[in-house]
Write an enzyme that holds these catalytic residues in place. Structure first.
Site, PDB file in Angstrom:
ATOM      1  N   VAL A  47      40.924  29.499  38.628  1.00 12.95           N
ATOM      2  CA  VAL A  47      42.390  29.510  38.576  1.00 12.95           C
ATOM      3  C   VAL A  47      42.977  28.820  39.808  1.00 12.95           C
ATOM      4  O   VAL A  47      43.852  27.966  39.704  1.00 12.95           O
ATOM      5  CB  VAL A  47      42.916  30.956  38.483  1.00 12.95           C
ATOM      6  CG1 VAL A  47      44.438  30.958  38.406  1.00 12.95           C
ATOM      7  CG2 VAL A  47      42.316  31.662  37.290  1.00 12.95           C
ATOM      8  N   ALA A  48      42.473  29.222  40.960  1.00 13.47           N
ATOM      9  CA  ALA A  48      43.039  28.690  42.192  1.00 13.47           C
ATOM     10  C   ALA A  48      42.006  28.795  43.306  1.00 13.47           C
ATOM     11  O   ALA A  48      41.085  29.603  43.219  1.00 13.47           O
ATOM     12  CB  ALA A  48      44.298  29.462  42.574  1.00 13.47           C
ATOM     13  N   MET A  49      42.162  27.969  44.313  1.00 10.45           N
ATOM     14  CA  MET A  49      41.232  27.994  45.445  1.00 10.45           C
ATOM     15  C   MET A  49      42.022  27.841  46.732  1.00 10.45           C
ATOM     16  O   MET A  49      42.864  26.954  46.853  1.00 10.45           O
ATOM     17  CB  MET A  49      40.203  26.857  45.282  1.00 10.45           C
ATOM     18  CG  MET A  49      39.195  26.772  46.400  1.00 10.45           C
ATOM     19  SD  MET A  49      38.177  28.272  46.534  1.00 10.45           S
ATOM     20  CE  MET A  49      37.850  28.258  48.313  1.00 10.45           C
ATOM     21  N   ASN A  70      41.939  26.505  49.551  1.00 11.34           N
ATOM     22  CA  ASN A  70      41.599  25.480  50.538  1.00 11.34           C
ATOM     23  C   ASN A  70      42.686  25.437  51.609  1.00 11.34           C
ATOM     24  O   ASN A  70      43.870  25.348  51.288  1.00 11.34           O
ATOM     25  CB  ASN A  70      41.438  24.135  49.844  1.00 11.34           C
ATOM     26  CG  ASN A  70      40.270  24.152  48.879  1.00 11.34           C
ATOM     27  OD1 ASN A  70      39.191  24.634  49.223  1.00 11.34           O
ATOM     28  ND2 ASN A  70      40.481  23.682  47.661  1.00 11.34           N
ATOM     29  N   HIS A  73      48.378  35.123  46.325  1.00 12.59           N
ATOM     30  CA  HIS A  73      47.006  35.473  46.695  1.00 12.59           C
ATOM     31  C   HIS A  73      46.383  34.388  47.582  1.00 12.59           C
ATOM     32  O   HIS A  73      45.764  34.698  48.613  1.00 12.59           O
ATOM     33  CB  HIS A  73      46.157  35.680  45.435  1.00 12.59           C
ATOM     34  CG  HIS A  73      44.736  36.023  45.725  1.00 12.59           C
ATOM     35  ND1 HIS A  73      44.312  37.317  45.955  1.00 12.59           N
ATOM     36  CD2 HIS A  73      43.632  35.239  45.849  1.00 12.59           C
ATOM     37  CE1 HIS A  73      43.013  37.310  46.216  1.00 12.59           C
ATOM     38  NE2 HIS A  73      42.574  36.058  46.143  1.00 12.59           N
ATOM     39  N   GLU A  74      46.559  33.140  47.206  1.00  6.15           N
ATOM     40  CA  GLU A  74      45.967  32.057  48.010  1.00  6.15           C
ATOM     41  C   GLU A  74      46.641  31.987  49.381  1.00  6.15           C
ATOM     42  O   GLU A  74      45.987  31.716  50.387  1.00  6.15           O
ATOM     43  CB  GLU A  74      46.064  30.712  47.283  1.00  6.15           C
ATOM     44  CG  GLU A  74      45.442  30.675  45.880  1.00  6.15           C
ATOM     45  CD  GLU A  74      44.071  31.313  45.767  1.00  6.15           C
ATOM     46  OE1 GLU A  74      43.262  31.144  46.697  1.00  6.15           O
ATOM     47  OE2 GLU A  74      43.798  32.000  44.765  1.00  6.15           O
ATOM     48  N   HIS A 124      45.080  34.434  51.622  1.00 10.98           N
ATOM     49  CA  HIS A 124      43.799  33.966  52.170  1.00 10.98           C
ATOM     50  C   HIS A 124      43.989  33.191  53.481  1.00 10.98           C
ATOM     51  O   HIS A 124      43.036  33.035  54.241  1.00 10.98           O
ATOM     52  CB  HIS A 124      43.088  33.060  51.163  1.00 10.98           C
ATOM     53  CG  HIS A 124      42.211  33.788  50.185  1.00 10.98           C
ATOM     54  ND1 HIS A 124      41.196  34.634  50.581  1.00 10.98           N
ATOM     55  CD2 HIS A 124      42.182  33.779  48.826  1.00 10.98           C
ATOM     56  CE1 HIS A 124      40.584  35.110  49.489  1.00 10.98           C
ATOM     57  NE2 HIS A 124      41.165  34.619  48.418  1.00 10.98           N
ATOM     58  N   GLU A 129      37.956  38.622  49.869  1.00 12.88           N
ATOM     59  CA  GLU A 129      38.682  38.871  48.622  1.00 12.88           C
ATOM     60  C   GLU A 129      39.392  40.224  48.631  1.00 12.88           C
ATOM     61  O   GLU A 129      40.512  40.348  48.136  1.00 12.88           O
ATOM     62  CB  GLU A 129      37.738  38.776  47.424  1.00 12.88           C
ATOM     63  CG  GLU A 129      37.265  37.360  47.128  1.00 12.88           C
ATOM     64  CD  GLU A 129      38.394  36.359  46.950  1.00 12.88           C
ATOM     65  OE1 GLU A 129      39.506  36.751  46.542  1.00 12.88           O
ATOM     66  OE2 GLU A 129      38.171  35.179  47.247  1.00 12.88           O
TER      67      GLU A 129
END
Ligand SMILES: [Zn+2]
Length: 644
Positions: A238-240, A242, A265-266, A269, A288
C-alpha cells in the site's frame, strides 16, 4: 541500470582481508577496484567471488589489499555493475502506468530486497548517508528518498543527497513521467500527470496539519522534506515510508480514510522506524508497533477518539482473521506488543536514539529507566508489564485496546451485522434505519469484513445485500469493492460475477488481485479465474504474474513467493538474545570496516558512503544468523499480510 557504487570505508580493526557485501544473483558485477585515500597510485583492481547465500540473495566476497587494512585508513571501494530483473527493481512498461504513455521504474527495498539494487550491508543495523547521481533519458523525472536534490537539464542528470544516516532498505528511487504540486511548506505531491489533480485534491493542506500534530506529540520532524509520490497499481504494497518521499499506491485514492490513515502512518514512521530503526528484522514491531501507536495518537488529535477506535476495530478484525489463517502457534504472530508508554517518553526515546538502530531491550530499558518502580519483580508480574510474555508469546495480542470511545461509529455496524446474520433477509422497515450512503469507508469495510467472515451466506441474503447496497458497493472505492467481490466469489453469487471480471480487468495491484484469485481458485470458479488471467496477464507486473500463475496452476497452498522478501524465521539459538546475533568466529575479522568520509562526487554514480562509525562490525553477524535461519525454513511474504 548500469553504473557504479562507491563505498567509503574505514577499517576499525587491523588485519581485515575480506569485504563481504550482500548482493543478488540478478546483479551483474563487472569489476571492482579500490583506492586508498590520500595516495597517488591508480585504483587497484580487486578479485572477488559471489557465493550462494539464501533464496533472497548472495554474498559478494571482495579480497582487500594489505594497504586497505590499516585501521583508520579511508578506502574507496568501487563496484561496477548492471542490475537485471531483481526483486527490488520494478520496471513497468507504459501500459502498466496510469497514463500509459511512458514506462516507469520504482524500487522497493523493504525488507531485504535492495541487495538486488546495489551491493550493500543489507541489514537495518547499519546506517549510512548517501549521494546518488542518476542520468536518464529525456522526459523522465527521477525522485529518491533523499533530503536534497538538484537537476541539470543540459545533461539530464539528477543529483541526490541524503544527509542523515539511513539503513539500506530506505534507499528508494522512482523514475517516470512525474509532475508535482506543492501542498505545504515542506511537502509536495508527485504523480503521473493524469493523477496529479485528484491526488492534490485528496491531500490538500492535510499533510502539514498531520506533521504539525505529530511534532506536538513526538518532537521535531527530522527529515526536512515530507513529499509523497503516487505509484501505479503494480506497486506491491500500500505504502512505503521512504524518508523524505513516501511511496503510496494510486489505487487507494478513492478509498477515503484509507488514504488518510496510510499517509499518517508513513508520516509517523518519520519518527518510529526511520529515525529510530529496529536493528534486526526479528524486531520489526519496534518500527511498526510504535508507528501504528503514533499514527493513532495523531488521528485521535486530528479526528477524535471515535474515528481512531473505528479504524482500530477494522484493523483488529483483520489481525484476528490473519491469525486464524496462520494458526495460534505461528512464530510470525510473536512480538505483537501492546505498549502504552506516555508521549514524553517517546519524545525522549526519539532524541536519544535518532539515526540509530535499536533492539527491543533498548526500548524496554529506556522505558524502565523512566519508571524505575516498574522494575520491581512483583510489579513485573502484573498484567500488562510481562515484557517476556509480550515478546515471545505467540497468538493474538495479550490485551486488546478499549475501543468503547468508538461505539458511536462501530455500534451501528455491529447492529447491522446482527440484523443480517440471522440467516434471512432482514425486515425492510428496520433496514431503512441504516443509511450506508452516509457511512464512512471504515464503517462499510468493517461491515463487509464481518459479513465476509460469516460466509457462506444463504443465497437470498446475498441477493438481498446486492439489491440493498449495490450503489454503495459498486462505486470507485476499491477497498469497499474488493470486500464485496470476495463475498460474491466465496458465495458463488453468479449475478455479480461480471463485476469480479471488471474489477480484475481494472485493478492490477497485488493487494487487490491475489485475495480474489485465491478465493476464485478455492471455490468452484477456477476456470473463470484462468480466463480472466489469460485476458489480463500482459498488463500484470511480471512478479505478480508469476504469483498468480502459481495460485492458478499449482495445487495446495504452498505456492512459493517469487516476489523476493521472505521473512527469515529466527533460529532458536538467537531467539532469546536481545542483542544482535554474534558472528561466527570464521567471519569475525572479515568485516571489521567502518566508514566516515563524504561521498565521491564524480560522475553518474550511485555512491553510498556509510557514516556510522561502529556499524560495519555488524553485517557478517546478520548474514551468519540469516544463513542459519535458512536451515530452519522461511515464511513466504505472500502468506503473511504485511503492510509497511
Ligand atoms: Zn508501517
Amino acid at each position: 541500470m548500469s553504473g557504479w557504487l562507491v563505498l567509503d570505508l574505514v577499517p576499525v580493526q587491523p588485519g581485515v582481508q575480506t569485504l563481504v557485501l550482500d548482493s543478488h544473483p540478478s546483479l551483474l558485477i563487472h569489476a571492482i577496484d579500490c583506492k586508498i585515500a590520500g595516495q597517488q597510485a591508480p585504483p587497484l583492481s580487486l578479485t572477488y567471488r559471489v557465493d550462494p547465500f539464501t533464496d533472497y540473495g548472495s554474498s559478494l566476497n571482495i579480497s582487500l589489499p594489505a594497504a586497505a587494512s590499516t585501521p583508520g585508513q579511508l578506502v574507496h571501494v568501487t563496484v561496477r555493475y548492471t542490475t537485471t530483473d531483481g526483486p527490488a527493481i520494478w520496471w513497468l512498461d507504459s501500459e502498466l502506468t496510469c497514463g500509459q504513455s511512458r514506462p516507469l521504474l520504482f524500487t522497493q527495498g523493504h525488507s531485504v530486497c535492495n541487495r538486488s539494487f546495489f551491493p550493500c550491508f543489507d541489514t537495518p543495523a547499519v546506517k549510512s548517508t548517501y549521494t546518488a547521481t542518476v542520468r536518464v533519458p529525456d522526459g523522465v523525472t527521477v525522485l529518491m528518498s533523499a533530503s536534497r536534490s538538484s537537476f541539470s537539464k543540459l545533461d539530464r542528470v539528477f543529483q541526490f543527497s541524503m544527509e542523515f544516516p539511513v539503513p539500506s532498505y530506505l534507499v528508494a528511487l522512482v523514475a517516470g513521467e512525474l509532475q508535482h504540486v506543492d501542498v505545504g511548506p515542506r511537502s509536495r505531491v508527485w504523480a503521473e500527470p493524469c493523477l496529479l489533480s485528484c491526488a492534490v485534491k485528496k491531500l490538500g493542506g492535510s499533510v502539514e496539519r498531520w506533521l504539525g500534530v505529530a511534532e506536538q506529540l513526538f518532537g521535531a520532524y527530522l527529515w526536512g522534506r515530507c513529499d509523497i509520490v503516487f505509484l501505479p497499481p503494480s506497486f506491491p504494497i500500500v505504502a512505503m515510508e521512504n524518508p523524505c518521499l513516501t511511496f503510496i499506491i494510486a489505487s487507494i485514492l478513492e478509498s477515503s480514510e484509507f488514504l488518510l490513515i496510510d499517509v499518517v502512518h508513513e508520516i509517523a514512521h518519520g519518527w518510529f522506524g526511520n529515525a529510530v530503526t529496529n536493528a534486526s528484522w526479528e524486531e520489526m514491531w519496534l518500527s511498526e508497533g510504535l508507528a501504528t501507536y503514533a499514527q493513532r495518537r495523531i488521528t485521535t488529535e486530528a479526528y477524535g477518539e471515535a474515528f481512531t477506535c473505528l479504524e482500530t476495530a477494522v484493523r483488529l478484525d483483520a489481525l484476528h482473521r490473519q491469525l486464524r489463517l496462520l494458526g495460534d502457534n505461528n512464530p510470525v504472530s510473536k512480538l505483537q506488543v501492546k505498549f502504552e508508554p506516555v508521549v514524553v517518553v517517546l519524545q525522549d526515546y526519539i532524541s536519544e536514539f535518532k539515526f540509530q538502530s535499536v533492539v527491543a531491550q533498548d526500548l524496554i530499558d529506556y522505558f524502565l529507566g523512566y519508571f524505575p518502580e516498574l522494575k520491581d519483580a512483583a510489579v513485573s508480574q502484573r498484567e500488562g508489564l510481562e515484557f517476556e510474555r509480550w515478546l515471545s508469546g505467540s497468538g493474538p495480542p495479550l490485551f486488546e485496546p478499549d475501543l468503547s470511545a468508538g461505539v458511536s461509529l462501530t455500534g451501528p455496524v455491529q447492529d447491522l451485522c446482527e440484523l443480517w446474520r440471522a440467516g434471512a433477509p432482514p425486515d425492510p422497515q428496520t433496514l431503512s434505519t441504516f443509511d450506508l450512503s452516509a457511512w464512512s469507508t471504515f464503517q462499510i469495510v468493517l461491515f463487509l469484513d464481518r459479513m465476509l467472515d460469516l460466509s457462506p451466506l444463504p443465497r437470498e441474503v446475498m441477493s438481498s445485500l446486492s439489491s440493498c447496497y449495490s450503489s454503495v458497493f459498486d462505486g470507485l472505492n476499491a477497498e469497499v469493492q474488493i470486500r464485496w467481490l470476495q463475498m460474491v466469489v466465496r458465495n458463488s453469487f453468479s449475478p455479480e460475477l461480471p463485476r469480479v471480471r471488471a474489477f480484475l480487468h481494472k485493478h492490477t495491484s497485488r493487494m487487490y488481485t491475489v485475495p480474489l484469485y485465491d478465493d476464485l481458485v478455492a471455490g468452484v470458479m477456477k476456470c473463470v479465474a484462468v480466463e480472466i488471467f489469460s485476458q489480463t496477464q500482459h498488463r500484470l507486473h511480471p512478479n505478480l504474474r508469476r504469483t498468480l500463475q502459481q495460485i492458478l496452476f499449482q495445487t495446495g497452498s504452498s505456492a512459493a513467493n517469487q516476489n523476493g522478501p521472505a521473512l527469515p524465521v529466527p533460529s532458536s539459538a538467537n531467539q532469546n538474545s536481545p542483542a544482535l546475533p554474534v558472528p561466527s568466529s570464521a567471519n569475525q575479522n572479515s568485516l571489521a570496516l567502518s566508514v566516515s568520509s563524504p561521498a565521491n562526487q564524480n560522475g553518474p554514480a550511485l555512491s553510498v558512503p556509510p557514516s556510522s562509525p561502529s556499524a560495519f562490525t555488524q553485517p557478517t553477524a546478520t548474514a551468519t544468523a540469516s544463513a542459519a535461519a535458512g536451515t530452519t525454513g522461511t515464511i513466504a511474504l505472500r502468506d503473511v499480510n504485511v503492510s509497511a
